[in-house]
Design an enzyme around this catalytic site. Structure first.
Site, PDB file in Angstrom:
ATOM      1  NE  ARG A 193      -2.805   0.742   3.620  1.00 58.88           N
ATOM      2  CZ  ARG A 193      -3.736   0.346   4.547  1.00 58.88           C
ATOM      3  NH1 ARG A 193      -4.816   0.047   4.263  1.00 58.88           N
ATOM      4  NH2 ARG A 193      -3.272   0.719   5.827  1.00 58.88           N
ATOM      5  CE  LYS A 208      11.609   0.781  11.131  1.00 62.45           C
ATOM      6  NZ  LYS A 208      11.639  -0.625  11.648  1.00 62.45           N
ATOM      7  CE  LYS A 211      12.300  -6.097  17.825  1.00 64.14           C
ATOM      8  NZ  LYS A 211      11.099  -5.029  18.068  1.00 64.14           N
ATOM      9  N   GLY A 262       1.562   2.378  12.695  1.00 60.96           N
ATOM     10  CA  GLY A 262       2.218   1.958  13.870  1.00 60.96           C
ATOM     11  C   GLY A 262       1.264   2.651  15.079  1.00 60.96           C
ATOM     12  CD  GLU A 284      -3.276   2.336   9.723  1.00 62.30           C
ATOM     13  OE1 GLU A 284      -3.849   2.235  10.588  1.00 62.30           O
ATOM     14  OE2 GLU A 284      -2.533   1.542   8.651  1.00 62.30           O
ATOM     15  CB  CYS A 318      -4.723  -0.070  13.926  1.00 64.63           C
ATOM     16  SG  CYS A 318      -4.589  -0.068  12.106  1.00 64.63           S
TER      17      CYS A 318
END
Length: 518
Positions: A193, A208, A211, A262, A284, A318
């Site tokens: 997206r 990025k 992890k 996040g 977001e 979320c």
């Protein structure tokens, strides 16, 4: 009764030490073999897969076992990626729209040809059931195809100056090198997206990865590489030092855009880091998904959709139903049915047929779920089902339902992000709206009623960027996904998404109107 199924299908093997050959460049690269699929494990910088000395382990949350070791990038690696993106920016922005769209279509074809590898890798590292991973793959590729179709349809405007004598021409230009920070809960959807919109707009990117789920990200980037995206246009950094990496890139003047999905806390930090350089930002962030069931709702439909909205991805979303707000006229019927459906859910390894709910992403996150259950148990509430970890291996937790009688408690005002449902009872539509809006968040909300006018009237009064009416899932490539208040800035999806990576440019053009006369 909730059951746990932990039958592991095919053991994953780690072969990081065995180099493979890049199909496009012919150069060696570090990789891992999982379920018969070869996945690059290095950093992707300036068109090459590069190993680094330091690595970190990727864990299968269904077993707690290590499935891969991935390059652990540093701030210096991230800055090298940004330098590559900066060098490639001018050429990439001037690639003709049709040529750029053709690259997208080639990448889409590569992604579709590797569906099994991507879906199975996603299940291995995120724990989500195969059916959910397949759904995420389909939605992700739909988003990517949407952007492919938008590339050649980015339009400006032309108008006469208000006092005549000149023309107002508005066009759009790419913002520039962009940092895309993706979360672990939807490891393919988020990069497809974000990168789809950025690349479609003509921006180069530094991705990025999270992890917890770097391998899915690597397969996506590999597909773009193999489709022929030029060196430097896409760069990928895995790291366990996210704060250091992000801070270094955010402080660099070459960065012109950050897109983050996040927590609200991290988003706030990034916005502070963006301020000195006036870096364009899309965020977001967290959600508190009020799921409102009014007195005229189809109760069976509402209960089924609440199950889907609450327990998809083990509640780690979320946009999940965070507070289920039910009118007292149907509260008993809804609660009974919702608890019945919750008890029918099967928890287990995502590769096992019939599993509805996979593991929590990590041991730390599972312990947090247990702590949340303990906190909810200490207030005026009733535990209706669940409430305990499951199994000795992996990070499983029972789907859990609480009826909350005291909503004026701090624990009721946080994002659950867990397979925990909380049910609140209200006595009127007005009260339902007030309770729904009593939060700092405003991402997704849901309304169930059989009266269309009522649905629209209530939806317009909810402080949320998105409202699902009689449905618990609403993500779509054509829709503007995003929130208000502490849930973020900007939109991902729809026509708005690609313009998040474009800046309007106004050209004032003097016109001697006498030239049009004999």
């Amino acid at each position: 009764m909730t059951t746990l199924t932990t039958e592991q299908a095919e053991t994953a093997t780690t072969t990081n030490a065995t180099p493979t050959t890049d199909a496009r460049t012919g150069s060696p690269r570090a990789s891992v073999e999982l379920r018969g699929h070869t996945i690059p494990t290095g950093l992707y910088l300036d068109g090459d897969w590069l190993p680094v000395e330091s690595t970190f382990e990727v864990i299968d949350p269904a077993t707690g076992g290590v499935i891969a070791e991935v390059a652990d990038g540093t701030a210096s690696d991230a800055l090298a990626a940004l330098a590559a993106a900066d060098r490639a920016q001018d050429a990439w922005r001037h690639v003709a729209p049709r040529d750029r769209a053709n690259l997208f279509h080639r990448a889409y074809a590569v992604l579709m040809s590797r569906a099994d590898a991507i879906v199975e890798t996603m299940t291995l590292e995120s724990g989500k059931p195969l059916a959910e991973a397949r759904g995420e793959f389909q939605l992700s590729t739909d988003f990517f195809l949407w952007y492919a179709e938008q590339v050649a349809h980015l339009h400006g405007t032309y108008a006469e100056g208000s006092r005549g004598g000149y023309r107002v021409v508005t066009t759009h230009q790419p913002v520039g090198p962009s940092l895309l920070i993706t979360p672990w809960n939807f490891p393919l959807l988020m990069i497809a997206r974000k990168a789809g919109a950025a690349l479609g707009a003509g921006c180069t990117v530094v991705v990025k990865s999270a992890k917890e789920t770097p391998l899915t990200c690597a397969l996506f980037v590999e597909a773009l590489h193999d489709a022929g995206f030029p060196p430097g246009v896409v760069n990928l950094v895995h790291t366990t030092r996210s704060a250091d990496v992000s801070a270094a890139v955010m402080a660099d003047a070459r960065l012109r855009k950050v897109s983050f999905t996040g927590s609200t806390g991290v988003g706030s930090t990034l916005l502070k880091q963006a301020a000195p350089g006036i870096v364009n930002a899309s965020m977001e962030l967290g959600g508190d998904g009020p799921f409102v069931v009014l007195d005229d709702a189809d109760v069976e439909l509402a209960a089924q959709q609440a199950i889907l909205c609450k327990f998809r991805n083990a509640g780690q979303a979320c946009v999940a139903a965070n507070r289920i707000i039910v009118h007292s006229a149907v509260a008993e019927e809804f609660t009974r049915r919702f608890v019945e459906l919750t008890r029918e859910l099967t928890v287990g390894d995502g590769f096992t047929a019939g599993v509805d709910v996979g593991p929590i992403i990590s041991a730390k996150q599972r312990d947090g779920v247990a702590a949340l259950v303990a906190a909810l148990s200490e207030i005026d509430s009733e535990l209706l089902t669940g409430g305990s970890p499951l199994g000795r291996d992996g990070y499983f937790f029972e789907p859990t339902v609480f009826k909350i009688n005291d909503r004026d408690n701090e624990v009721c005002n946080q994002e659950l992000f867990a397979p925990i449902a909380t049910i609140y009872t209200v006595d009127s539509t007005t009260e339902a709206i007030r309770v729904a809006n009593d939060t700092s968040y405003g991402l997704a909300a849901y309304v169930f009623t059989q009266d269309l006018s009522r649905a629209i009237a209530v939806s317009e009064r909810l402080d949320s960027g998105m409202v699902g009416i009689n449905r618990g899932i609403m993500a779509d490539p054509a829709a503007a996904f995003g929130g208000v208040k502490s849930s973020g800035l900007g939109r991902e999806g729809g026509h708005e998404a690609i313009y998040e990576f474009l800046e309007p440019k106004y050209l004032a053009i003097t016109v001697d109107e006498s030239k049009g006369l004999d």
